[in-house]
Design an enzyme around this catalytic site. Structure first.
Site, PDB file in Angstrom:
ATOM      1  N   ARG A 106       0.808  -1.235   0.000  1.00 22.79           N
ATOM      2  CA  ARG A 106       0.000   0.000   0.000  1.00 22.79           C
ATOM      3  C   ARG A 106       0.834   1.275   0.000  1.00 22.79           C
ATOM      4  O   ARG A 106       0.401   2.330   0.443  1.00 22.79           O
ATOM      5  CB  ARG A 106      -0.969   0.027   1.192  1.00 22.79           C
ATOM      6  CG  ARG A 106      -1.965  -1.095   1.163  1.00 22.79           C
ATOM      7  CD  ARG A 106      -3.133  -0.840   2.088  1.00 22.79           C
ATOM      8  NE  ARG A 106      -4.050  -1.942   2.001  1.00 22.79           N
ATOM      9  CZ  ARG A 106      -3.924  -3.068   2.664  1.00 22.79           C
ATOM     10  NH1 ARG A 106      -2.920  -3.230   3.511  1.00 22.79           N
ATOM     11  NH2 ARG A 106      -4.803  -4.032   2.518  1.00 22.79           N
ATOM     12  N   LYS A 148       2.491  11.382 -11.732  1.00 21.85           N
ATOM     13  CA  LYS A 148       1.644  10.451 -12.498  1.00 21.85           C
ATOM     14  C   LYS A 148       2.445   9.172 -12.744  1.00 21.85           C
ATOM     15  O   LYS A 148       3.530   9.215 -13.340  1.00 21.85           O
ATOM     16  CB  LYS A 148       1.264  11.049 -13.851  1.00 21.85           C
ATOM     17  CG  LYS A 148       0.102  12.005 -13.808  1.00 21.85           C
ATOM     18  CD  LYS A 148      -0.331  12.311 -15.240  1.00 21.85           C
ATOM     19  CE  LYS A 148      -1.425  13.333 -15.300  1.00 21.85           C
ATOM     20  NZ  LYS A 148      -1.785  13.676 -16.677  1.00 21.85           N
ATOM     21  N   GLU A 204       9.081  18.185 -25.650  1.00 26.18           N
ATOM     22  CA  GLU A 204       8.379  18.612 -24.425  1.00 26.18           C
ATOM     23  C   GLU A 204       8.914  19.962 -23.936  1.00 26.18           C
ATOM     24  O   GLU A 204       8.176  20.754 -23.342  1.00 26.18           O
ATOM     25  CB  GLU A 204       8.496  17.551 -23.324  1.00 26.18           C
ATOM     26  CG  GLU A 204       8.008  16.146 -23.709  1.00 26.18           C
ATOM     27  CD  GLU A 204       6.501  16.028 -23.967  1.00 26.18           C
ATOM     28  OE1 GLU A 204       5.747  16.968 -23.632  1.00 26.18           O
ATOM     29  OE2 GLU A 204       6.079  14.985 -24.506  1.00 26.18           O
ATOM     30  N   LYS A 263       7.128  22.713 -15.141  1.00 26.33           N
ATOM     31  CA  LYS A 263       6.270  21.556 -14.835  1.00 26.33           C
ATOM     32  C   LYS A 263       5.857  21.601 -13.356  1.00 26.33           C
ATOM     33  O   LYS A 263       4.685  21.367 -13.016  1.00 26.33           O
ATOM     34  CB  LYS A 263       7.016  20.258 -15.168  1.00 26.33           C
ATOM     35  CG  LYS A 263       6.280  18.984 -14.767  1.00 26.33           C
ATOM     36  CD  LYS A 263       5.499  18.348 -15.876  1.00 26.33           C
ATOM     37  CE  LYS A 263       4.550  17.270 -15.377  1.00 26.33           C
ATOM     38  NZ  LYS A 263       4.765  15.950 -15.876  1.00 26.33           N
ATOM     39  N   GLU A 312      -4.960  17.226 -12.055  1.00 28.10           N
ATOM     40  CA  GLU A 312      -5.438  17.560 -13.410  1.00 28.10           C
ATOM     41  C   GLU A 312      -6.945  17.776 -13.481  1.00 28.10           C
ATOM     42  O   GLU A 312      -7.667  17.109 -14.207  1.00 28.10           O
ATOM     43  CB  GLU A 312      -4.992  16.484 -14.437  1.00 28.10           C
ATOM     44  CG  GLU A 312      -5.128  16.984 -15.867  1.00 28.10           C
ATOM     45  CD  GLU A 312      -4.512  16.074 -16.918  1.00 28.10           C
ATOM     46  OE1 GLU A 312      -3.487  15.439 -16.655  1.00 28.10           O
ATOM     47  OE2 GLU A 312      -5.086  16.022 -18.013  1.00 28.10           O
ATOM     48  N   ARG A 333      -3.475  21.817 -15.306  1.00 29.49           N
ATOM     49  CA  ARG A 333      -2.505  20.770 -15.678  1.00 29.49           C
ATOM     50  C   ARG A 333      -2.785  20.262 -17.091  1.00 29.49           C
ATOM     51  O   ARG A 333      -1.895  19.761 -17.771  1.00 29.49           O
ATOM     52  CB  ARG A 333      -2.522  19.631 -14.644  1.00 29.49           C
ATOM     53  CG  ARG A 333      -1.369  18.648 -14.836  1.00 29.49           C
ATOM     54  CD  ARG A 333      -1.130  17.726 -13.650  1.00 29.49           C
ATOM     55  NE  ARG A 333      -0.069  16.786 -13.953  1.00 29.49           N
ATOM     56  CZ  ARG A 333       0.521  15.994 -13.075  1.00 29.49           C
ATOM     57  NH1 ARG A 333       0.182  16.018 -11.809  1.00 29.49           N
ATOM     58  NH2 ARG A 333       1.478  15.156 -13.449  1.00 29.49           N
ATOM     59  N   ASN A 348      -1.059  19.123 -21.991  1.00 25.04           N
ATOM     60  CA  ASN A 348      -1.474  18.255 -23.105  1.00 25.04           C
ATOM     61  C   ASN A 348      -1.415  18.954 -24.453  1.00 25.04           C
ATOM     62  O   ASN A 348      -1.865  18.393 -25.459  1.00 25.04           O
ATOM     63  CB  ASN A 348      -2.903  17.734 -22.873  1.00 25.04           C
ATOM     64  CG  ASN A 348      -2.969  16.842 -21.664  1.00 25.04           C
ATOM     65  OD1 ASN A 348      -2.026  16.107 -21.388  1.00 25.04           O
ATOM     66  ND2 ASN A 348      -4.059  16.918 -20.922  1.00 25.04           N
ATOM     67  N   HIS A 405      -0.839  17.025 -27.555  1.00 22.84           N
ATOM     68  CA  HIS A 405      -0.905  15.601 -27.236  1.00 22.84           C
ATOM     69  C   HIS A 405      -2.145  14.886 -27.769  1.00 22.84           C
ATOM     70  O   HIS A 405      -2.110  13.687 -27.987  1.00 22.84           O
ATOM     71  CB  HIS A 405      -0.780  15.385 -25.726  1.00 22.84           C
ATOM     72  CG  HIS A 405       0.645  15.505 -25.251  1.00 22.84           C
ATOM     73  ND1 HIS A 405       1.373  16.667 -25.399  1.00 22.84           N
ATOM     74  CD2 HIS A 405       1.494  14.619 -24.666  1.00 22.84           C
ATOM     75  CE1 HIS A 405       2.597  16.487 -24.910  1.00 22.84           C
ATOM     76  NE2 HIS A 405       2.685  15.260 -24.468  1.00 22.84           N
ATOM     77  N   HIS A 463      -1.532  11.598 -29.791  1.00 20.51           N
ATOM     78  CA  HIS A 463      -2.011  10.256 -29.442  1.00 20.51           C
ATOM     79  C   HIS A 463      -2.729   9.619 -30.629  1.00 20.51           C
ATOM     80  O   HIS A 463      -2.628   8.405 -30.845  1.00 20.51           O
ATOM     81  CB  HIS A 463      -2.934  10.310 -28.226  1.00 20.51           C
ATOM     82  CG  HIS A 463      -2.209  10.700 -26.973  1.00 20.51           C
ATOM     83  ND1 HIS A 463      -2.815  11.316 -25.912  1.00 20.51           N
ATOM     84  CD2 HIS A 463      -0.899  10.588 -26.631  1.00 20.51           C
ATOM     85  CE1 HIS A 463      -1.915  11.557 -24.964  1.00 20.51           C
ATOM     86  NE2 HIS A 463      -0.754  11.122 -25.382  1.00 20.51           N
ATOM     87  N   HIS A 467       7.029   9.152 -29.514  1.00 21.20           N
ATOM     88  CA  HIS A 467       6.071  10.050 -28.866  1.00 21.20           C
ATOM     89  C   HIS A 467       6.442  11.526 -29.082  1.00 21.20           C
ATOM     90  O   HIS A 467       5.598  12.344 -29.463  1.00 21.20           O
ATOM     91  CB  HIS A 467       5.996   9.718 -27.376  1.00 21.20           C
ATOM     92  CG  HIS A 467       5.083  10.604 -26.602  1.00 21.20           C
ATOM     93  ND1 HIS A 467       3.716  10.627 -26.804  1.00 21.20           N
ATOM     94  CD2 HIS A 467       5.333  11.526 -25.642  1.00 21.20           C
ATOM     95  CE1 HIS A 467       3.175  11.516 -25.993  1.00 21.20           C
ATOM     96  NE2 HIS A 467       4.136  12.076 -25.280  1.00 21.20           N
TER      97      HIS A 467
END
Ligand code: NAD
Length: 364
Positions: free
Chosen positions: A124, A146, A188, A230, A240, A244, A248, A251, A255, A268
């Site tokens: 946990r 993330k 980025e 960031k 987010e 945040r 993207n 992005h 994607h 990417h």
């Protein structure tokens, strides 16, 4: 002596330091001990990074009196899976690692995302330290908490928000990063400049030769200002629910390109570069953004060696892929578009015709 930098991330219930310093890998053990003083730790890496930098990191951890258990993953996105995570749990259980034993991620974004997920879930939650080694992981993936894995239905669909206790960045390890990976990390950095920092846009133009030459002071400066951007975005919106989403930018198009062309064919960062061009074209066509933003963006991307046009799947397939993206809320596609260099907005009213024009603009 090269410059170093420290960025602190302040969150409501947690704060952590990001140390950016050439040769800081020598002090990894001490920095881990400062935040997770236990006798044993798990080092997660992939086969490439382990071969190049593993001994250095392990030497430093052992010097700080850690007994280091290693878990080495095969490299590549196709191994960012729950099966790989299960293997890591077995390593940890066999070694009887306990709740105070830190997990240290030494690698690119794949290692960081997976090691973070392992740390978030084993018993946990155990202490987690990021030691990113790719440019993308340094400026983006290692900051913000993330973590997660891919599942057959899509990328990063299973995961958690789990903040590290510390991020340790040695820009000198970038000297072994393949040039294509370096360029992908730069996508980025361009994104950060467009969404928040117009001055850094010019800085990237000026300093690209020094970045390519891997000058330690320039690499440190590059990583530091990107990490700071960031960190500020994550501080404002950890989970987010608001700004945040600005990260993207490019992005949603990216994607769709990746999923229709196949992961691994196009990287990417390359897809993000193309996505930023398409989003900027859309912003200009809808009078949201000055027209000279597009040539400025394409000139910088071209200088870095990132694509601004590519082979694309048929438009219908691309549109469908966009609708499957996580950024679709209540059946409205949400896109991040530039208002100008340094500022972006989220819109949800792009028409199919406008999207089609943007897609055609980046078609080779
Ligand atoms: P990656 O982890 O696959 O690393 C790229 C390649 O470079 C790998 O082959 C790796 O072994 C190698 N490598 C890394 N560091 C090296 C070094 N110093 N020298 C030589 N080789 C080195 O890919 P990536 O681009 O770092 O990360 C991509 C992943 O990051 C994706 O899975 C993406 O989903 C994730 N990501 C996460 C976040 C987040 O916020 N958590 C943000 C962006 C991306």
């Amino acid at each position: 002596m090269c410059s170093s930098d420290l960025v602190t991330v302040h969150l409501p219930h947690h704060r952590y330091d990001i140390t950016i310093e050439p040769t800081v890998l020598d002090r990894l053990g001490v920095l881990v001990r400062n935040v997770a003083p236990h006798t044993r730790c798990l080092l997660v890496s992939d086969e490439h990074v382990m071969a190049l930098h593993g001994d250095h990191a392990i030497g430093s951890l052992e010097h700080a009196d850690y007994h280091v258990i290693r878990h080495i993953l095969p490299a590549g996105e196709k191994h960012k899976t729950l099966d790989s995570v299960r293997d890591a749990y077995n390593t940890m259980l066999d070694a009887k690692l306990e709740r105070r034993s830190p997990v240290i991620a030494l690698g690119g974004g794949i290692v960081g995302d997976m090691a973070g997920f392992i740390a978030a879930t084993y018993l946990r939650g155990v202490p987690f330290i990021q030691c990113p080694t790719s440019l993308l992981a340094m400026v983006d993936a290692s900051v913000g908490g993330k973590v997660g894995v891919n599942v057959p239905q899509g990328k990063n669909l299973v995961g958690a928000f789990y903040q590290p206790l510390a991020v340790v960045i040695d820009p000198l390890v970038l000297q072994t990063l393949p040039p294509r990976e370096q360029r992908c990390g730069m996508a980025e950095c361009v994104k950060h400049a467009v969404i928040r920092a117009p001055d850094q846009f010019d800085w990237l133009h000026e300093n690209w030769p020094k970045i390519q030459a891997m000058l330690p002071a320039t690499l440190t400066e590059l990583v530091a200002w990107n990490v700071a951007i960031k960190a500020r975005v994550v501080e404002a919106d950890e989970k987010e629910t608001g700004e945040r989403a600005h990260l993207n930018f490019g992005h949603t198009f990216a994607h769709a390109i990746e999923s229709t062309r196949g992961y691994g064919i196009i990287e990417h960062g390359e897809a993000v570069a193309l996505g930023m061009v398409a989003a900027t074209k859309l912003a200009i066509d809808t009078d949201r953004c000055p027209a000279d933003t597009l040539p400025k963006l394409t000139a910088l991307l071209t200088k870095i060696g990132l694509p601004i046009k590519t082979k694309l799947a048929p438009i219908e397939q691309l549109m469908q892929a966009m609708q499957l993206d996580k950024k679709v809320a209540d059946s409205h596609l949400r896109l991040v578009l530039p208002d100008r260099l340094g500022a972006v907005s989220v819109i949800n009213n792009a028409t199919p015709n406008q999207l089609e024009t943007a897609w055609k603009f980046i078609r080779e």
